[in-house]
Design a protein around this motif. Structure first.
Motif, PDB file in Angstrom:
ATOM      1  N   LEU A 183       0.880  -1.161   0.000  1.00 23.29           N
ATOM      2  CA  LEU A 183       0.000   0.000   0.000  1.00 23.29           C
ATOM      3  C   LEU A 183       0.920   1.214   0.000  1.00 23.29           C
ATOM      4  CD1 LEU A 183      -2.828   1.130   0.090  1.00 23.29           C
ATOM      5  CD2 LEU A 183      -2.867   0.760   2.561  1.00 23.29           C
ATOM      6  N   LEU A 184       1.172   1.742  -1.213  1.00 24.71           N
ATOM      7  CA  LEU A 184       2.140   2.822  -1.411  1.00 24.71           C
ATOM      8  C   LEU A 184       1.412   4.155  -1.511  1.00 24.71           C
ATOM      9  CD1 LEU A 184       4.322   1.102  -4.140  1.00 24.71           C
ATOM     10  CD2 LEU A 184       5.150   1.780  -1.903  1.00 24.71           C
ATOM     11  N   PHE A 185       1.955   5.167  -0.858  1.00 23.05           N
ATOM     12  CA  PHE A 185       1.311   6.470  -0.890  1.00 23.05           C
ATOM     13  C   PHE A 185       1.961   7.388  -1.908  1.00 23.05           C
ATOM     14  CE2 PHE A 185      -0.425   4.922   3.041  1.00 23.05           C
ATOM     15  CZ  PHE A 185      -1.716   5.439   3.012  1.00 23.05           C
ATOM     16  N   THR A 186       1.100   8.111  -2.646  1.00 29.17           N
ATOM     17  CA  THR A 186       1.583   9.112  -3.589  1.00 29.17           C
ATOM     18  C   THR A 186       2.201  10.260  -2.809  1.00 29.17           C
ATOM     19  OG1 THR A 186      -0.549  10.267  -3.584  1.00 29.17           O
ATOM     20  CG2 THR A 186      -0.253   8.513  -5.213  1.00 29.17           C
ATOM     21  N   SER A 187       2.904  11.139  -3.516  1.00 30.95           N
ATOM     22  CA  SER A 187       3.648  12.205  -2.847  1.00 30.95           C
ATOM     23  C   SER A 187       2.762  13.261  -2.223  1.00 30.95           C
ATOM     24  CB  SER A 187       4.590  12.869  -3.846  1.00 30.95           C
ATOM     25  OG  SER A 187       3.836  13.481  -4.889  1.00 30.95           O
ATOM     26  N   GLY A 188       1.505  13.345  -2.674  1.00 29.49           N
ATOM     27  CA  GLY A 188       0.617  14.349  -2.110  1.00 29.49           C
ATOM     28  C   GLY A 188       0.827  15.746  -2.666  1.00 29.49           C
ATOM     29  N   GLY A 191      -2.587  17.273  -3.478  1.00 30.34           N
ATOM     30  CA  GLY A 191      -3.607  17.044  -2.469  1.00 30.34           C
ATOM     31  C   GLY A 191      -3.130  16.012  -1.467  1.00 30.34           C
ATOM     32  N   ALA A 192      -4.048  15.496  -0.667  1.00 25.01           N
ATOM     33  CA  ALA A 192      -3.677  14.497   0.333  1.00 25.01           C
ATOM     34  C   ALA A 192      -3.127  13.251  -0.350  1.00 25.01           C
ATOM     35  CB  ALA A 192      -4.903  14.139   1.169  1.00 25.01           C
ATOM     36  N   PRO A 193      -2.098  12.622   0.234  1.00 23.45           N
ATOM     37  CA  PRO A 193      -1.553  11.401  -0.372  1.00 23.45           C
ATOM     38  C   PRO A 193      -2.625  10.333  -0.540  1.00 23.45           C
ATOM     39  CG  PRO A 193      -0.125  12.189   1.384  1.00 23.45           C
ATOM     40  CD  PRO A 193      -1.382  13.010   1.456  1.00 23.45           C
ATOM     41  N   LYS A 194      -2.555   9.634  -1.665  1.00 23.30           N
ATOM     42  CA  LYS A 194      -3.508   8.559  -1.943  1.00 23.30           C
ATOM     43  C   LYS A 194      -2.790   7.218  -1.803  1.00 23.30           C
ATOM     44  CE  LYS A 194      -4.509  10.272  -6.058  1.00 23.30           C
ATOM     45  NZ  LYS A 194      -3.905  11.615  -6.039  1.00 23.30           N
ATOM     46  N   GLY A 195      -3.459   6.253  -1.186  1.00 24.59           N
ATOM     47  CA  GLY A 195      -2.870   4.929  -1.004  1.00 24.59           C
ATOM     48  C   GLY A 195      -3.120   4.047  -2.215  1.00 24.59           C
ATOM     49  N   VAL A 196      -2.059   3.573  -2.853  1.00 27.69           N
ATOM     50  CA  VAL A 196      -2.163   2.763  -4.067  1.00 27.69           C
ATOM     51  C   VAL A 196      -2.046   1.288  -3.689  1.00 27.69           C
ATOM     52  CG1 VAL A 196      -1.105   2.237  -6.301  1.00 27.69           C
ATOM     53  CG2 VAL A 196      -1.173   4.602  -5.465  1.00 27.69           C
ATOM     54  N   GLU A 197      -3.059   0.505  -4.051  1.00 28.80           N
ATOM     55  CA  GLU A 197      -3.086  -0.915  -3.728  1.00 28.80           C
ATOM     56  C   GLU A 197      -2.441  -1.729  -4.861  1.00 28.80           C
ATOM     57  OE1 GLU A 197      -6.986  -2.333  -2.676  1.00 28.80           O
ATOM     58  OE2 GLU A 197      -7.552  -0.391  -1.814  1.00 28.80           O
ATOM     59  N   LEU A 198      -1.361  -2.428  -4.544  1.00 24.42           N
ATOM     60  CA  LEU A 198      -0.673  -3.277  -5.520  1.00 24.42           C
ATOM     61  C   LEU A 198      -0.621  -4.705  -4.995  1.00 24.42           C
ATOM     62  CD1 LEU A 198       2.261  -0.879  -6.477  1.00 24.42           C
ATOM     63  CD2 LEU A 198       0.196  -1.352  -7.807  1.00 24.42           C
ATOM     64  N   CYS A 199      -0.798  -5.662  -5.915  1.00 25.87           N
ATOM     65  CA  CYS A 199      -0.951  -7.067  -5.526  1.00 25.87           C
ATOM     66  C   CYS A 199       0.301  -7.887  -5.826  1.00 25.87           C
ATOM     67  CB  CYS A 199      -2.154  -7.674  -6.249  1.00 25.87           C
ATOM     68  SG  CYS A 199      -3.696  -6.786  -5.927  1.00 25.87           S
ATOM     69  N   GLN A 200       0.384  -9.065  -5.214  1.00 23.23           N
ATOM     70  CA  GLN A 200       1.569  -9.900  -5.329  1.00 23.23           C
ATOM     71  C   GLN A 200       1.893 -10.257  -6.785  1.00 23.23           C
ATOM     72  OE1 GLN A 200       3.018 -12.421  -2.655  1.00 23.23           O
ATOM     73  NE2 GLN A 200       2.070 -11.472  -0.868  1.00 23.23           N
ATOM     74  N   ARG A 201       0.911 -10.787  -7.501  1.00 22.16           N
ATOM     75  CA  ARG A 201       1.171 -11.263  -8.866  1.00 22.16           C
ATOM     76  C   ARG A 201       1.642 -10.134  -9.780  1.00 22.16           C
ATOM     77  NH1 ARG A 201      -1.957 -15.301 -11.616  1.00 22.16           N
ATOM     78  NH2 ARG A 201      -3.712 -14.810 -10.256  1.00 22.16           N
TER      79      ARG A 201
END
Length: 529
Positions: A183-188, A191-201
């Protein structure tokens, strides 16, 4: 993957961090110890675990242990302050956090206490009630002090590891390929940082392709300068090194002199960073070509790289291959240059699309533009994020119903299929009705021989709407005459591109990833007129 690489590359160096040297077998064993300790702490698949620390061997081991039990790595930049970090821990409902007590002179844990209150019985931080345990990277076993207290859920690294002994080793069989891994956050910056959901595969596939096409090979030694808290540092660094049997040599806080020392001492073969990093290394008085003779491969990852810089990297640093690539947290890797591409392709483009990645360039109305015409880059692939963390509105704004991710970048595709990223939509400015792209202007200004580095920003103008201001760093031994540069610009580029002011500076404000902070430059340009 971890188990497999540990078997195939057992005695190869995996992580080299000062006096700590782990081969792949040892790294896997340490990761299993973390996995046991996490299980002993009640962490289960899908739980979020934060890491707030600078690059180091424990960061790598912790991430591997988190992945091994199917939990989610939540990287937090060590340069972020407590008021930025606390809300992200709360938003992700992270139950456990690995924290460095001090990073680059900043007392991280104490700053959390100062902002949110020191915890009491069973609670490490008063104002973060969902956080159950804090594990301190830089505190030895049995250490005591104001920050430590197992009754409050604050433990030293060694004590945390010891608490997991005797627990079963997780085999990962209950972890889905589509389970969230990061769950990686954008630099903001918008605006407010957004959490990016990335999966194993998708991560394994994207960075297997990137590392293979890029030319990473077993036995390479990769000086990882980007923070592990950033998508490239984490995946281009930790994950790709793991998959390819490459030694990961982290730098905690970038210092160009330290980087040169590391390259020479550890016989580094691979390095990455923005163009400014390589220019900085070569401009140091201490730079010695013989000290970097081991280098063979460099990743630059920039919209445009001065052709002269690529030649200097090859001739002065002895780098055989320079790779340019393009990606975003939200879509992993989009495109990259290939072996055999000529220098002008590497300098002016980010190469061709990756296997399985579709790219289209669209106008404001959503129609696909003609070849050679600028428009927004949109991407569809298995690498596109699952979405923004608990934010369906932002997710819908970023991903079309057909699965195209809107990158916010302006790009052009040439007849060979190479993509030239012209600029960020938000960085482009309108001068007298014409769209001006700073990255394009910067590349043209670098043709003027006295400049080592340049950054252009747009600022408001009563007559033209917006105009360009250029910040320049002179080349070694050169002086920059601002009026002469402006006159040269008028003779060599369209009027709307010509900077109205030139500011000569010693350096640029940089973010944690070594990229120029144009928001600060815009504020300075407005102040100085």
């Amino acid at each position: 993957m971890l188990r497999d690489v540990a078997a195939r590359h057992a005695r190869r160096d995996a992580v080299i961090d000062g006096e700590v040297r782990l081969d792949f077998a040892a790294l896997f064993a340490e990761a299993e110890r973390v996995a046991r300790a996490l299980q002993a702490s009640g962490i289960r698949p899908g739980d979020r675990v934060a890491i707030w620390a600078s690059n180091g061997w424990r960061w790598v081991v912790a991430a591997c242990g988190i992945w091994q039990i199917g939990a989610v790595v939540v990287p937090l930049a060590s340069r972020w302050k407590a008021p930025e970090v606390g809300p992200l821990i709360e938003r992700t409902e992270a139950r456990l956090a690995f924290v460095e007590r001090e990073s680059a002179g900043e007392p991280l844990l104490e700053s959390l206490f100062a902002r949110f209150g020191a915890g009491r019985l069973g609670r490490p931080v008063e104002g973060l009630p969902g956080l159950e345990q804090v594990v301190l990277f830089d505190a030895g076993g049995g250490a005591r002090g104001t920050a430590l207290g197992s009754d409050r859920g604050i433990v030293a690294w060694d004590d945390f590891i010891a608490a997991g002994e005797g627990h079963a080793v997780p085999d990962g069989s209950d972890v889905s390929a589509n389970a969230m891994a990061e769950l990686l956050f954008t630099s903001g910056t918008t605006g407010a940082p957004k959490g990016v959901e990335l999966c194993q595969r998708q991560l394994l596939q994207a960075y297997w392709d990137w590392s293979g096409i890029g030319g990473l090979a077993a036995g390479d030694r990769f000086l990882v300068i980007p923070p592990y808290s950033h998508g490239f540092g984490l995946n281009g660094g930790i994950l790709a090194c793991l998959m390819r049997g490459v030694a990961n040599v982290p730098i905690a806080v970038f210092d160009p002199r330290v980087a040169l020392e590391q390259i020479a001492r550890e016989r580094i073969t691979v390095i990455s960073g923005p163009p400014t990093l390589f220019a900085t290394l070569m401009n140091l008085a201490e730079f010695d070509p013989t000290g970097v003779a081991s280098l063979r491969l460099a990743f630059v990852g920039a919209a445009a790289v001065p052709t002269e810089l690529i030649h200097a990297m090859q001739e002065r640093m002895g780098i055989e291959r320079v790779v340019n690539a393009y990606g975003l947290i939200e879509v992993c890797v989009v495109s990259m240059t290939r072996a055999g591409d000529p220098t002008d392709v590497i300098a002016a483009t980010t190469g061709r699309a990756m296997p399985g990645v579709e790219v289209r360039i669209v106008a404001e109305d959503g129609t696909v533009v003609d070849e050679g015409e600028p428009g927004e880059v949109q991407v569809r692939s298995q690498g596109v994020m699952r979405g923004y963390w608990r934010d369906p509105v932002q997710t819908a704004a970023a991903i079309t119903p057909e699965g195209w991710c809107r990158t916010g970048d302006v790009g052009v595709r040439d007849p060979a299929g190479s993509i030239r990223v012209v600029d960020r939509l938000k960085d482009a400015f309108n001068c007298g009705g014409f769209s001006a792209f700073p990255a394009e202007i910067e590349n043209q200004l670098l043709e003027w021989g006295a400049i080592a580095q340049v950054a252009v920003v747009g600022v408001p103008d009563e007559r033209l709407g917006e105009v360009g201001h250029a910040f320049v760093i002179p080349a070694a031994g050169k002086q920059v005459d601002a009026e002469a540069l402006i006159a040269w610009s008028r003779a060599n580029m369209a009027n709307y591109k010509v900077p109205r002011r030139v500011h000569v500076v010693d350096d640029f404000p940089l973010n944690a990833n070594g990229k120029v902070r144009k928001d600060e430059l815009r504020r300075r340009a407005r102040r100085e007129g």
